[in-house]
Write a protein that holds these residues in place. Structure first.
Motif, PDB file in Angstrom:
ATOM      1  N   VAL A  61     105.294  17.310 130.994  1.00 38.80           N
ATOM      2  CA  VAL A  61     106.183  17.862 129.929  1.00 38.80           C
ATOM      3  C   VAL A  61     107.083  18.945 130.509  1.00 38.80           C
ATOM      4  O   VAL A  61     107.944  19.916 129.869  1.00 38.80           O
ATOM      5  CB  VAL A  61     105.340  18.412 128.637  1.00 38.80           C
ATOM      6  N   GLY A  62     107.095  19.295 131.854  1.00 34.13           N
ATOM      7  CA  GLY A  62     107.737  20.182 132.539  1.00 34.13           C
ATOM      8  C   GLY A  62     107.196  21.676 132.616  1.00 34.13           C
ATOM      9  O   GLY A  62     107.813  22.587 133.247  1.00 34.13           O
ATOM     10  N   ASN A  63     105.850  21.895 132.212  1.00 34.61           N
ATOM     11  CA  ASN A  63     105.297  23.063 132.479  1.00 34.61           C
ATOM     12  C   ASN A  63     105.246  23.204 133.862  1.00 34.61           C
ATOM     13  O   ASN A  63     104.823  22.608 134.776  1.00 34.61           O
ATOM     14  CB  ASN A  63     103.884  23.267 131.850  1.00 34.61           C
ATOM     15  N   SER A 166     115.904  16.723 131.688  1.00 38.26           N
ATOM     16  CA  SER A 166     115.386  18.134 132.154  1.00 38.26           C
ATOM     17  C   SER A 166     114.179  17.587 133.506  1.00 38.26           C
ATOM     18  O   SER A 166     114.401  18.367 134.551  1.00 38.26           O
ATOM     19  CB  SER A 166     114.516  18.913 131.431  1.00 38.26           C
ATOM     20  N   ILE A 167     113.270  16.821 133.302  1.00 42.60           N
ATOM     21  CA  ILE A 167     112.417  16.345 134.316  1.00 42.60           C
ATOM     22  C   ILE A 167     112.374  15.125 134.991  1.00 42.60           C
ATOM     23  O   ILE A 167     111.431  14.598 135.399  1.00 42.60           O
ATOM     24  CB  ILE A 167     111.084  16.863 133.952  1.00 42.60           C
ATOM     25  N   GLU A 171     107.889  10.387 128.217  1.00 41.24           N
ATOM     26  CA  GLU A 171     106.591  10.283 127.593  1.00 41.24           C
ATOM     27  C   GLU A 171     105.400  10.832 128.263  1.00 41.24           C
ATOM     28  O   GLU A 171     104.655  10.050 128.852  1.00 41.24           O
ATOM     29  CB  GLU A 171     106.482   8.561 127.644  1.00 41.24           C
ATOM     30  N   PRO A 172     105.031  11.977 127.819  1.00 45.63           N
ATOM     31  CA  PRO A 172     103.978  12.754 128.227  1.00 45.63           C
ATOM     32  C   PRO A 172     102.799  12.039 127.512  1.00 45.63           C
ATOM     33  O   PRO A 172     102.762  11.428 126.298  1.00 45.63           O
ATOM     34  CB  PRO A 172     104.143  14.081 127.817  1.00 45.63           C
ATOM     35  N   PRO A 173     101.748  12.198 128.392  1.00 41.20           N
ATOM     36  CA  PRO A 173     100.437  11.259 127.597  1.00 41.20           C
ATOM     37  C   PRO A 173     100.081  12.004 126.123  1.00 41.20           C
ATOM     38  O   PRO A 173     100.092  13.187 126.209  1.00 41.20           O
ATOM     39  CB  PRO A 173      99.523  11.645 128.597  1.00 41.20           C
ATOM     40  N   SER A 174      99.922  11.087 125.183  1.00 40.26           N
ATOM     41  CA  SER A 174      99.724  11.524 123.974  1.00 40.26           C
ATOM     42  C   SER A 174      98.334  12.350 123.666  1.00 40.26           C
ATOM     43  O   SER A 174      98.236  13.406 123.064  1.00 40.26           O
ATOM     44  CB  SER A 174      99.758  10.450 123.150  1.00 40.26           C
ATOM     45  N   ALA A 175      97.343  11.962 124.864  1.00 36.93           N
ATOM     46  CA  ALA A 175      96.163  12.633 124.494  1.00 36.93           C
ATOM     47  C   ALA A 175      96.015  14.089 125.124  1.00 36.93           C
ATOM     48  O   ALA A 175      94.975  14.656 125.394  1.00 36.93           O
ATOM     49  CB  ALA A 175      94.984  11.770 125.037  1.00 36.93           C
TER      50      ALA A 175
END
Length: 413
Positions: A61-63, A166-167, A171-175
């Motif tokens: 998510v870009g962290n 941005s990155i 689709e970041p993993p939902s879990a």
């Protein structure tokens, strides 16, 4: 401050905060989450991380994560950090101090840590762009709501589209992707955003708990009519009902002796014409309390006041809970470590709750032990504005305390 080395580190922290403050369109410190300005701030921080010898990764998510390896890589890491995004026309210190000072704390460790240490700059903590705070930490912890990636900013750009821009991923993993076992702990340094420490003459404070937040969308439905031809008697004015609620809520909670706060921050009147009796008013109510029982009592109080305010005008009132963040107590072991670090620096010990939300609360909800350290705010604690201020002594003492706590938790020999 007891150690002059940390005054020098404070100078570097303040210089770097000025560089971050200059990023974004005027007025400075306008860095919405997943924007070009936040991206630029993350690139600048990544360079500082590399200079400090940290290994750099960017998560789904870009962290931004900078890691100093430990001598025992099989052990869970110690995490620390905060965020670099801001509200529109924000200040120098909110979020950014915790990240930049956290980097100094890692660099100040005298030897290789027993456990690995990771510094994290979370994305979109403020929620100013897409309407929900702590996007980066909640994604990491698998706590994004249904359809949240489709939420859009005022220009119509969705979270998903902003992530692609941005990155390059949407689709970041939902879990989520928290490691197993979980990190050993998470420490977050933040400015107080209030006047308590300054009034006490203290530079730092150990946070006892993060207040829970219940946000409501309240609607009053009345009856529209002509402002000149409708008698005052018998009107059903939705705005009068709303004003009654605002006044009574303020008066009631003011008598709670600090156990909770309630704020009406937004109000929409329809049809909104000067010569028409309002038929509908929508308003936001933000309720906060450190104790779960007090937060529940605030809920009951609000419900009763809405009903009473509506009856004054023969209107209809209802409330929808739009945000539910439970109170979070800080980990007792970690609070003890911070207490000892404060004492070791020769500073007076002050404990206080946080009325604002933080990424630490999200991690605590996922089972990670967390603790927070506050640096004092000046100018009566004003924040979310370029006028926010934290002095050099508070910055230096914060870095010293954070470094000592980090050395203890990471096992620096």
């Amino acid at each position: 401050m007891s150690d002059p080395r940390f005054d020098r580190r404070a100078t570097r922290v303040l210089e770097r905060l000025e560089r971050l403050f200059a990023i974004g369109p005027a007025p400075h410190a306008t860095r919405p989450g997943l924007s070009a300005a936040e991206d630029e701030a993350h690139r600048l921080l990544a360079g500082w991380m590399r200079e400090a010898g940290l290994a750099i990764t960017v998560d789904p998510v870009g962290n931004l994560v900078g890691t100093r390896a430990g001598r025992r890589p099989e052990l869970p890491e110690v995490w620390l950090g905060s965020h670099l995004d801001t509200v529109p026309a924000g200040g120098r210190f909110d979020g950014a101090l915790g990240v930049v000072a956290g980097l100094e704390a890692i660099a100040a460790l005298d030897a290789a840590p027993h456990r690995g240490v990771a510094l994290i700059a979370f994305r979109e903590e403020e929620g100013a762009r897409f309407g929900r705070s702590c996007l980066g930490s909640r994604a990491l912890c698998g706590a994004l709501g249904p359809g949240e990636l489709d939420a859009a900013d005022p220009e119509g750009t969705s979270v998903r589209e902003a992530l692609v821009g941005s990155i390059g991923a949407a689709e970041p993993p939902s879990a989520g992707w928290l490691p197993s076992p979980l990190p050993d702990c998470f420490l977050e340094l933040h400015i107080e955003q209030g006047p308590v420490l300054a009034r006490a003459g203290a530079t730092v404070g150990v946070v006892s708990a993060i207040a829970g937040v219940h946000e409501y969308a309240v609607t009053f439905e009345g009856r529209r009519g002509h402002a000149g031809t409708t008698p005052m008697e018998g009107r059903s004015d939705a705005l009068v009902a709303a004003a009654t609620l605002v006044g009574r809520l303020q008066a009631e909670v003011a008598g709670w002796d600090g156990r909770g706060v309630a704020t009406v921050g937004r109000l929409e009147v329809r049809p909104g014409a000067p010569n028409v009796i309002p038929e509908q008013v929508r308003l936001s109510v933000d309720c906060r309390a450190e104790d779960p029982a007090d937060l529940a009592e605030l809920d009951r109080l609000l419900a009763g006041l809405i009903a009473a305010a509506a009856s004054v005008q023969g209107a209809r009132g209802e409330a929808e809970l739009t945000w539910d963040s439970p109170p979070v107590a800080m980990d007792e072991r970690l609070r003890g470590v911070l207490d000892e670090a404060v004492a070791g620096a020769g500073l007076p010990l002050h404990q206080l709750p946080s009325g604002a939300g933080h990424d630490a609360a999200v991690l605590a909800g996922a089972g990670v032990p967390v603790a927070m350290l506050f640096a004092r705010s000046l100018r009566d604690g004003i924040s979310h504005t370029p006028e926010e201020e934290t002095d050099r002594a508070a910055v230096a003492d914060s870095v010293e305390v954070l470094t000592a706590a980090l050395a203890r938790l990471a096992g620096v020999a």
